[in-house]
Motif scaffolding. Structure first.
Motif, PDB file in Angstrom:
ATOM      1  N   LEU A 109       0.850  -1.257   0.017  1.00 37.03           N
ATOM      2  CA  LEU A 109      -0.108   0.034   0.112  1.00 37.03           C
ATOM      3  C   LEU A 109       0.817   1.229  -0.044  1.00 37.03           C
ATOM      4  O   LEU A 109       0.459   2.370  -0.473  1.00 37.03           O
ATOM      5  CB  LEU A 109      -1.073   0.080   1.200  1.00 37.03           C
ATOM      6  CG  LEU A 109      -2.010  -1.048   1.279  1.00 37.03           C
ATOM      7  CD1 LEU A 109      -2.624  -1.282   2.638  1.00 37.03           C
ATOM      8  CD2 LEU A 109      -3.110  -0.762   0.081  1.00 37.03           C
ATOM      9  N   SER A 110       2.144   1.195   0.370  1.00 36.33           N
ATOM     10  CA  SER A 110       2.979   2.398   0.526  1.00 36.33           C
ATOM     11  C   SER A 110       3.517   2.667  -0.686  1.00 36.33           C
ATOM     12  O   SER A 110       3.917   3.837  -0.901  1.00 36.33           O
ATOM     13  CB  SER A 110       3.970   1.934   1.770  1.00 36.33           C
ATOM     14  OG  SER A 110       4.687   3.239   2.094  1.00 36.33           O
ATOM     15  N   GLY A 111       3.896   1.775  -1.405  1.00 42.79           N
ATOM     16  CA  GLY A 111       4.640   1.794  -2.658  1.00 42.79           C
ATOM     17  C   GLY A 111       3.930   2.639  -3.675  1.00 42.79           C
ATOM     18  O   GLY A 111       2.649   2.706  -3.702  1.00 42.79           O
ATOM     19  N   GLY A 112       4.743   3.489  -3.993  1.00 40.62           N
ATOM     20  CA  GLY A 112       4.272   4.507  -5.175  1.00 40.62           C
ATOM     21  C   GLY A 112       3.549   5.857  -4.473  1.00 40.62           C
ATOM     22  O   GLY A 112       3.372   6.870  -5.197  1.00 40.62           O
ATOM     23  N   ARG A 113       3.407   5.691  -3.177  1.00 40.85           N
ATOM     24  CA  ARG A 113       3.057   7.096  -2.592  1.00 40.85           C
ATOM     25  C   ARG A 113       3.946   8.243  -2.543  1.00 40.85           C
ATOM     26  O   ARG A 113       5.255   7.706  -2.410  1.00 40.85           O
ATOM     27  CB  ARG A 113       2.490   6.799  -1.339  1.00 40.85           C
ATOM     28  CG  ARG A 113       1.205   5.822  -1.236  1.00 40.85           C
ATOM     29  CD  ARG A 113       0.584   5.531   0.066  1.00 40.85           C
ATOM     30  NE  ARG A 113      -0.503   4.858   0.032  1.00 40.85           N
ATOM     31  CZ  ARG A 113      -1.912   5.308  -0.081  1.00 40.85           C
ATOM     32  NH1 ARG A 113      -1.989   6.625   0.134  1.00 40.85           N
ATOM     33  NH2 ARG A 113      -3.091   4.323  -0.282  1.00 40.85           N
ATOM     34  N   PRO A 114       3.586   9.369  -2.484  1.00 44.14           N
ATOM     35  CA  PRO A 114       4.479  10.649  -2.262  1.00 44.14           C
ATOM     36  C   PRO A 114       5.324  10.408  -0.980  1.00 44.14           C
ATOM     37  O   PRO A 114       6.717  10.875  -0.774  1.00 44.14           O
ATOM     38  CB  PRO A 114       3.707  11.642  -2.359  1.00 44.14           C
ATOM     39  CG  PRO A 114       2.245  11.426  -2.229  1.00 44.14           C
ATOM     40  CD  PRO A 114       2.113   9.946  -2.616  1.00 44.14           C
ATOM     41  N   ASN A 115       4.319   9.840   0.112  1.00 44.79           N
ATOM     42  CA  ASN A 115       5.312   9.911   1.614  1.00 44.79           C
ATOM     43  C   ASN A 115       4.733   8.305   1.819  1.00 44.79           C
ATOM     44  O   ASN A 115       3.782   7.790   1.781  1.00 44.79           O
ATOM     45  CB  ASN A 115       4.301  10.795   2.313  1.00 44.79           C
ATOM     46  CG  ASN A 115       4.456  12.158   1.998  1.00 44.79           C
ATOM     47  OD1 ASN A 115       5.771  12.669   1.891  1.00 44.79           O
ATOM     48  ND2 ASN A 115       3.567  12.996   2.075  1.00 44.79           N
ATOM     49  N   ARG A 116       5.943   7.796   2.458  1.00 46.20           N
ATOM     50  CA  ARG A 116       5.702   6.434   3.075  1.00 46.20           C
ATOM     51  C   ARG A 116       4.670   6.392   4.140  1.00 46.20           C
ATOM     52  O   ARG A 116       4.451   7.274   4.845  1.00 46.20           O
ATOM     53  CB  ARG A 116       7.246   5.963   3.538  1.00 46.20           C
ATOM     54  CG  ARG A 116       8.232   5.851   2.502  1.00 46.20           C
ATOM     55  CD  ARG A 116       9.467   5.187   3.020  1.00 46.20           C
ATOM     56  NE  ARG A 116       9.925   6.594   4.039  1.00 46.20           N
ATOM     57  CZ  ARG A 116      11.008   6.359   4.955  1.00 46.20           C
ATOM     58  NH1 ARG A 116      11.700   5.146   4.960  1.00 46.20           N
ATOM     59  NH2 ARG A 116      11.373   7.468   5.515  1.00 46.20           N
ATOM     60  N   LEU A 117       4.190   5.266   4.304  1.00 46.74           N
ATOM     61  CA  LEU A 117       3.103   5.189   5.305  1.00 46.74           C
ATOM     62  C   LEU A 117       3.714   4.930   6.615  1.00 46.74           C
ATOM     63  O   LEU A 117       4.783   4.046   6.677  1.00 46.74           O
ATOM     64  CB  LEU A 117       2.230   3.888   4.932  1.00 46.74           C
ATOM     65  CG  LEU A 117       1.261   4.029   3.598  1.00 46.74           C
ATOM     66  CD1 LEU A 117       0.375   2.615   3.442  1.00 46.74           C
ATOM     67  CD2 LEU A 117       0.352   5.142   4.029  1.00 46.74           C
ATOM     68  N   ARG A 118       3.121   5.330   7.529  1.00 45.98           N
ATOM     69  CA  ARG A 118       3.822   5.143   8.872  1.00 45.98           C
ATOM     70  C   ARG A 118       3.404   3.879   9.605  1.00 45.98           C
ATOM     71  O   ARG A 118       2.115   3.488   9.480  1.00 45.98           O
ATOM     72  CB  ARG A 118       3.427   6.422   9.978  1.00 45.98           C
ATOM     73  CG  ARG A 118       3.886   7.790   9.022  1.00 45.98           C
ATOM     74  CD  ARG A 118       3.274   8.922   9.890  1.00 45.98           C
ATOM     75  NE  ARG A 118       3.982   9.258  11.332  1.00 45.98           N
ATOM     76  CZ  ARG A 118       3.434   9.082  12.251  1.00 45.98           C
ATOM     77  NH1 ARG A 118       2.350   8.941  12.461  1.00 45.98           N
ATOM     78  NH2 ARG A 118       4.044   9.316  13.409  1.00 45.98           N
ATOM     79  N   CYS A 119       4.075   3.427  10.536  1.00 45.57           N
ATOM     80  CA  CYS A 119       3.739   2.245  11.077  1.00 45.57           C
ATOM     81  C   CYS A 119       4.668   2.004  12.295  1.00 45.57           C
ATOM     82  O   CYS A 119       5.642   2.764  12.583  1.00 45.57           O
ATOM     83  CB  CYS A 119       3.868   0.830  10.222  1.00 45.57           C
ATOM     84  SG  CYS A 119       5.445   0.748   9.765  1.00 45.57           S
TER      85      CYS A 119
END
Length: 372
Positions: free
Chosen positions: A117-127
């Protein structure tokens, strides 16, 4: 004299004490960021007012158990950081992203799911990452942890906020399990240096600086319960529970009291019936074991706790304490602590708090005391 009459059981929640406890826990872990566990509706006390009070104090991170809890908090508090302990479960990822909730990833499968889900987003997803060090409940197991340590590139698409584990026996400073988990966590942390290191819960804070790292996650301590030996954390009580006396009667010697006649009077006794029971979360396990108090003096529960009522032997109270219908009994407070209630019910303070029912009239106060 007994306190003024009340018409319903009353649960008083002292937010000023919650604030003071958060500050005190920070003083006990100097240099560490202090987050707040507010799962299960802040241990039964009301998550939204608790989080609002702690956010005012400067707390910026809050942990909940599941997505629905996080959504409720997010709607009330748009600015705080909320972490979901159940992680990125199937069917919840869209809600996590939509409500800006960060999952605590507990398996290799969840890491893969969140990475996709994080790949390709301008900001990496937090976890956050939760790695098991010996509790064997949730978190990456030993095989998954070893695989991640061998290839940390699996985390490149993620913004890891915390690298966490959880102590299983922190309230027992004499067990060797704490040392084993600490050693295991050090090995993990050496290979996963990203984010902040987080290990200690409330009793973990009491274990001392070796367990504090960068970040601590108290829960029960915020709500006034100190599971450390000797109550060394110095926390303030948060909950006060009072209930009305409905009737007082004289019971002759040889009579029985309550369901199944489990209590027989050895001599004539004065017995007060109080309007609270297991329907309010006042656990049935307190039957014949628990106590209540009037003006700082304890009186034993006799007979069984029923759905709406308990019976208390008031015969041995000081003569200047007059208990009548309409008097008020302390069920939790300065005389009968939550730990006292838990011991009488053969359980833990966590269960007492989270069992507090919805029939109580809830009064939230936020007035600092001289001690706070």
């Amino acid at each position: 004299m007994a306190p003024a009459p009340r018409t319903a059981s009353e649960l008083v929640i002292d937010l000023a004490a919650v604030r003071a406890n958060w500050r005190r826990l920070g003083e006990s872990a100097p240099g560490a960021q202090v987050a707040a566990m507010v799962k299960a509706d802040a241990y039964g006390l009301g998550a939204i007012p608790v989080v609002q009070a702690l956010a005012d104090e400067g707390c910026t991170e809050f942990f909940v158990a599941e997505v629905s809890e996080g959504i409720e908090l997010r709607e009330a508090l748009p600015e705080v950081d909320i972490f979901v302990l159940a992680g990125a479960q199937t069917g919840t990822t869209e809600e996590l992203i939509a409500h800006d909730l960060a999952p605590v990833l507990i398996s290799a499968e969840q890491i893969e799911r969140w990475t996709l889900l994080s790949g390709g987003r301008p900001n990496r997803l937090r976890c956050s990452l939760h790695l098991d060090t010996g509790m064997n409940r949730t978190g990456l197991d030993a095989v998954e942890t070893a695989a991640l340590l061998a290839d940390t590139s699996k985390l490149q698409q993620l913004e890891v906020v915390h690298v966490m584990s959880h102590l299983a026996s922190a309230d027992d400073p004499d067990t060797t399990q704490n040392e084993h988990q600490l050693a295991a966590y050090h090995r993990i942390r050496a290979g996963l240096p990203m984010g902040v290191a987080s290990l200690a819960n409330t009793p973990g804070i009491a274990l001392g600086p070796a367990y504090h790292f960068d970040h601590v996650r108290p829960g029960i301590g915020l709500y006034g319960c100190d599971p450390s030996p000797g109550k060394r954390l110095g926390l303030q009580p948060v909950v006060h529970l009072r209930a009305p006396v409905l009737q007082v009667r004289t019971v002759a010697a040889g009579e029985t009291i309550g369901y199944r006649a489990t209590h027989t009077t050895a001599r004539e006794r004065r017995v007060a019936t109080i309007g609270v029971g297991y329907g309010d979360g006042f656990l049935r396990a307190q039957s014949g074991r628990g106590r209540v108090a009037f003006d700082g003096h304890a009186a034993p529960i006799v007979g069984r706790v029923s759905m709406d009522l308990i019976t208390v032997d008031i015969s041995d109270l000081p003569t200047d304490i007059v208990v009548t219908a309409g008097s008020t009994a302390e069920l939790i407070g300065p005389t009968i602590t939550i730990d006292d209630v838990a011991a009488a019910a053969d359980t833990i303070s966590y269960e007492i708090l989270t069992s507090l029912g919805r029939r109580y009239r809830r009064l939230i106060t936020d007035e600092p005391t001289a001690a706070g």
